[in-house]
Enzyme design. Structure first.
Site, PDB file in Angstrom:
ATOM      1  N   ARG A 183       0.814  -1.223   0.000  1.00  0.00           N
ATOM      2  CA  ARG A 183       0.000   0.000   0.000  1.00  0.00           C
ATOM      3  C   ARG A 183       0.839   1.261   0.000  1.00  0.00           C
ATOM      4  O   ARG A 183       0.353   2.331  -0.380  1.00  0.00           O
ATOM      5  CB  ARG A 183      -1.011  -0.032   1.161  1.00  0.00           C
ATOM      6  CG  ARG A 183      -2.098  -1.088   0.951  1.00  0.00           C
ATOM      7  CD  ARG A 183      -3.079  -1.110   2.105  1.00  0.00           C
ATOM      8  NE  ARG A 183      -2.486  -1.469   3.356  1.00  0.00           N
ATOM      9  CZ  ARG A 183      -2.220  -2.719   3.749  1.00  0.00           C
ATOM     10  NH1 ARG A 183      -2.530  -3.731   2.944  1.00  0.00           N
ATOM     11  NH2 ARG A 183      -1.667  -2.965   4.905  1.00  0.00           N
ATOM     12  N   GLU A 224       4.779  -9.810  16.300  1.00  0.00           N
ATOM     13  CA  GLU A 224       4.240 -10.339  17.560  1.00  0.00           C
ATOM     14  C   GLU A 224       4.700 -11.799  17.746  1.00  0.00           C
ATOM     15  O   GLU A 224       5.156 -12.185  18.806  1.00  0.00           O
ATOM     16  CB  GLU A 224       2.711 -10.260  17.505  1.00  0.00           C
ATOM     17  CG  GLU A 224       2.072 -10.230  18.870  1.00  0.00           C
ATOM     18  CD  GLU A 224       0.561 -10.100  18.754  1.00  0.00           C
ATOM     19  OE1 GLU A 224       0.061  -9.689  17.680  1.00  0.00           O
ATOM     20  OE2 GLU A 224      -0.108 -10.417  19.743  1.00  0.00           O
TER      21      GLU A 224
END
Ligand code: AMP
Length: 173
Positions: free
Chosen positions: A58, A95
């Protein structure tokens, strides 16, 4: 309409618990797209930017528009295995586990002044890795810009030594 109103929240994408900030609704709107590009361009004008580097995928959209507006070249920073010529890569932690991004090793020339762009700042790991790529190749990171900043994740901490700009901020989920 406010630019913020053109961003769509998609709950539980790409996995449960994540509220995905969908910019495609802003990109669809000719006036919104133009205003976003103009605001980002204003941050970067008169800074002698020679290259805009956008982060897959993006970051390519407004990054490409910015490069053209600033009379700069465009550099794609991509996920592993996508760039065809010789690359260098940089890993960063997620994470769970790690990820990495790559840049063509001949993308930066001596003296290049680089604007790094991505659609969204979350934890800052991706952008920190992108800064390292540019600097490894001898470029100067003059500014970092995002369309959206999730301020509650404190991503700015990872890139606090740079000029960091964003247009739309969210202080909570
Ligand atoms: P980070 O490295 O944590 O700052 O994550 C930034 C990257 O992940 C950007 O390339 C974003 O496009 C993407 N990203 C992270 N969180 C979101 C979210 N809530 N909505 C949309 N994109 C996200």
């Amino acid at each position: 309409m406010e630019l913020k109103d053109l961003i769509r929240d998609v709950p539980d994408f790409p996995k449960e618990g994540i509220i995905f900030k969908d910019i495609t609704t802003l990109l669809l709107d000719p006036d919104g797209l133009k205003r976003a590009a103009d605001e980002l361009c204003n941050f970067a004008k008169n800074k002698n930017i020679t290259k805009v580097a956008g982060i897959e995928s993006r970051g390519f959209i407004l990054g490409g528009i910015l490069a053209e507006k600033l009379n700069a070249g465009f550099i794609p920073i991509r996920k592993p295995g996508k760039l065809p010529s010789k690359t260098i890569s940089e890993s960063y932690s997620l994470e769970y586990g790690t990820d990495s991004i790559e840049i063509h090793e001949d993308a930066i020339k001596p003296g290049d002044r680089v604007l790094l762009h991505d659609d969204l700042l979350a934890t800052g790991g991706t952008m920190e890795a992108a800064c390292n790529l540019i600097e490894k190749l001898g470029g100067k990171v003059v500014q970092i810009s995002f369309l959206i900043e999730l301020t509650f994740l404190n991503g700015r901490k990872k890139i606090e030594n740079y000029d960091v700009r964003s247009i739309i901020q969210y202080g909570s989920e």
